[in-house]
Design a protein around this motif. Structure first.
Motif, PDB file in Angstrom:
ATOM      1  N   GLN A 157       0.832  -1.210   0.000  1.00 23.55           N
ATOM      2  CA  GLN A 157       0.000   0.000   0.000  1.00 23.55           C
ATOM      3  C   GLN A 157       0.863   1.255   0.000  1.00 23.55           C
ATOM      4  OE1 GLN A 157      -2.312  -0.797   3.507  1.00 23.55           O
ATOM      5  NE2 GLN A 157      -4.054  -1.598   2.331  1.00 23.55           N
ATOM      6  N   LEU A 158       1.985   1.187   0.716  1.00 21.46           N
ATOM      7  CA  LEU A 158       2.890   2.333   0.754  1.00 21.46           C
ATOM      8  C   LEU A 158       3.486   2.597  -0.622  1.00 21.46           C
ATOM      9  CD1 LEU A 158       4.549   4.490   2.253  1.00 21.46           C
ATOM     10  CD2 LEU A 158       6.217   2.690   2.782  1.00 21.46           C
ATOM     11  N   GLU A 159       3.921   1.566  -1.305  1.00 18.67           N
ATOM     12  CA  GLU A 159       4.532   1.741  -2.625  1.00 18.67           C
ATOM     13  C   GLU A 159       3.506   2.308  -3.617  1.00 18.67           C
ATOM     14  OE1 GLU A 159       5.970  -2.131  -3.499  1.00 18.67           O
ATOM     15  OE2 GLU A 159       7.813  -1.902  -2.304  1.00 18.67           O
ATOM     16  N   ARG A 160       2.268   1.823  -3.532  1.00 15.03           N
ATOM     17  CA  ARG A 160       1.212   2.335  -4.402  1.00 15.03           C
ATOM     18  C   ARG A 160       0.958   3.809  -4.147  1.00 15.03           C
ATOM     19  NH1 ARG A 160      -5.045   0.104  -4.501  1.00 15.03           N
ATOM     20  NH2 ARG A 160      -5.874   1.697  -5.965  1.00 15.03           N
ATOM     21  N   ASN A 202      -2.244  16.229  -1.074  1.00 16.03           N
ATOM     22  CA  ASN A 202      -2.060  16.265   0.375  1.00 16.03           C
ATOM     23  C   ASN A 202      -2.585  14.998   1.048  1.00 16.03           C
ATOM     24  OD1 ASN A 202      -0.914  18.798   0.128  1.00 16.03           O
ATOM     25  ND2 ASN A 202      -2.812  19.904   0.606  1.00 16.03           N
ATOM     26  N   MET A 203      -3.727  14.481   0.600  1.00 15.61           N
ATOM     27  CA  MET A 203      -4.309  13.280   1.184  1.00 15.61           C
ATOM     28  C   MET A 203      -3.426  12.058   0.911  1.00 15.61           C
ATOM     29  SD  MET A 203      -8.415  13.764   0.515  1.00 15.61           S
ATOM     30  CE  MET A 203      -8.753  12.197   1.308  1.00 15.61           C
ATOM     31  N   THR A 204      -2.865  11.995  -0.285  1.00 16.08           N
ATOM     32  CA  THR A 204      -1.970  10.880  -0.595  1.00 16.08           C
ATOM     33  C   THR A 204      -0.704  10.948   0.242  1.00 16.08           C
ATOM     34  OG1 THR A 204      -2.807  10.841  -2.878  1.00 16.08           O
ATOM     35  CG2 THR A 204      -0.734   9.708  -2.440  1.00 16.08           C
ATOM     36  N   ALA A 205      -0.179  12.153   0.458  1.00 16.98           N
ATOM     37  CA  ALA A 205       0.998  12.312   1.328  1.00 16.98           C
ATOM     38  C   ALA A 205       0.676  11.879   2.757  1.00 16.98           C
ATOM     39  CB  ALA A 205       1.462  13.760   1.290  1.00 16.98           C
ATOM     40  N   ALA A 206      -0.556  12.200   3.233  1.00 17.38           N
ATOM     41  CA  ALA A 206      -0.959  11.774   4.574  1.00 17.38           C
ATOM     42  C   ALA A 206      -1.071  10.246   4.648  1.00 17.38           C
ATOM     43  CB  ALA A 206      -2.275  12.432   4.948  1.00 17.38           C
ATOM     44  N   ASP A 207      -1.582   9.629   3.570  1.00 17.37           N
ATOM     45  CA  ASP A 207      -1.671   8.169   3.546  1.00 17.37           C
ATOM     46  C   ASP A 207      -0.281   7.532   3.656  1.00 17.37           C
ATOM     47  OD1 ASP A 207      -4.401   8.204   3.363  1.00 17.37           O
ATOM     48  OD2 ASP A 207      -4.450   8.002   1.160  1.00 17.37           O
TER      49      ASP A 207
END
Length: 362
Positions: A118-121, A158-163
């Motif tokens: 999930q992190l790599e995605r 921003n949301m993807t960076a938070a994920d």
């Protein structure tokens, strides 16, 4: 046997009995003027020409400690139970039981393949959103795109960076690391085992210094307790260890009416272990040149106390003033000086100026 022979034997027997009756009492209780057989002299074993054999203790300056007695326990400077923060299968154990580790060392790893994926995605998606955001910024500067469209791309970025930050935090929870420099104890999990949040993995302690916890009666609260020296002993060691009070509980225990204290001991050689019991003396008095004598040498009299000392080969009674008493010794405040020979045996037989044969004992 003839009757004549029988009568002869009876006559001889009667004669022997008469002689015994006459002479035995006289031999046992001689009359005045007669001397009884001399009894053999007993061997007294005294080879000193009449001097009484005695043991003596040589007075010498020594360390004297007095204070408040207590019983306490040794506590590790730092102690923690390492537990799992997440559920999963243990894929790696990186420590040996009883080994020394450094703060931050990886001790155990729980499977995190799904989180890593999930992190790599998310990282790939963040890269694309970053490129899109730059194009949107250029177009917005030329008024070629609405502000609403730019803000939507900015929000997605921003949301993807938070994920990504969330995935990284979840991965960190799958890694059990040393909380501080210390020794890790027994492990309670195995590779391949499944753990739940809160599962105990191992215990870790820092023994480089130890805390000594103990309590004293509340009546000593008026003393200056902070920073006071503590002498303590533990089972298995003959020496006396030293610590220093560094913390005092701000409340008196209402059930026992005692004050709890903590002292710190430098255990850099790690010869002592947490959990050991300690016999403690909170030092209120100490001297490096105190004269102490065995308690059995003290003679109590109507007008005070005295000891017998050897002077010029003879016993001499000397008045003394005593101070602190321990289990086996008594402090002498006055009456003796270093080098005096104090008699410790045969005190009931001694008389002033009686010759003695002294033997020094430790």
């Amino acid at each position: 046997m003839s009757k004549k022979s029988t009568r002869t034997g009876i006559f001889i027997a009667l004669l022997v009995v008469v002689l015994i009756i006459i002479f035995v009492p006289r031999w046992l209780n001689p009359s005045p003027g007669e001397s009884a057989p001399a009894a053999p002299k007993a061997n007294t074993g005294n080879r000193s020409g009449g001097a009484l054999p005695v043991n003596v203790y040589i007075a010498a300056p020594s360390d004297l400690i007095n204070g408040i007695r207590a019983v306490g326990s040794l506590v590790a400077n730092e102690e923690v139970e390492l537990t799992s923060e997440t559920a999963g299968k243990v894929v790696k154990i990186s420590f040996h039981e009883g080994s020394r580790v450094k703060k931050g060392d990886l001790l155990a790893k729980i499977n995190a393949d799904d989180i890593v994926a999930q992190l790599e995605r998310a990282e790939e998606q963040l890269k694309l959103l970053g490129e899109q955001l730059e194009r949107q910024r250029i177009l917005l500067a030329k008024d070629a795109v609405s502000r609403e469209s730019f803000d939507k791309v900015q929000t997605d970025y921003n949301m993807t960076a938070a994920d990504i930050s969330l995935y990284k935090a979840r991965i960190e929870k799958t890694e059990i690391r040393a909380a501080f420099d210390g020794v890790v104890g027994f492990r309670y999990v195995s590779e391949g085992g499944f753990v739940q949040p809160g599962t105990k993995v191992a215990r870790m302690v820092d023994n480089s210094s130890l805390k000594i916890e103990f309590s004293i009666p509340e009546k000593y609260i008026s003393l200056q307790l902070m920073g006071r020296d503590v002498a303590f002993q533990v089972e298995g060691f003959s020496q006396v260890f030293r610590a220093k009070v560094y913390a005092i509980d701000p409340m008196v225990e209402h059930k026992t009416r005692t004050i709890a204290l903590r002292a710190i001991y430098d255990n850099s050689n790690e010869q002592l272990l947490p959990g050991m019991s300690a016999t403690i003396t909170l030092i209120t008095f100490q001297s490096a040149r105190a004269i102490q004598v065995p308690a059995e040498a003290i003679v109590s009299e109507m007008d005070g106390r005295s000891v017998w000392v050897v002077r010029n080969g003879k016993a001499v009674s000397t008045k003394i003033a005593t101070g602190i008493r321990s289990e086996s010794t008594v402090e002498i405040i006055s009456g003796l000086i270093a080098g005096d020979s104090i008699i410790t045996t045969g005190l009931m037989q001694l008389r002033p100026n009686m010759p003695v044969n002294a033997q020094v004992v430790e």
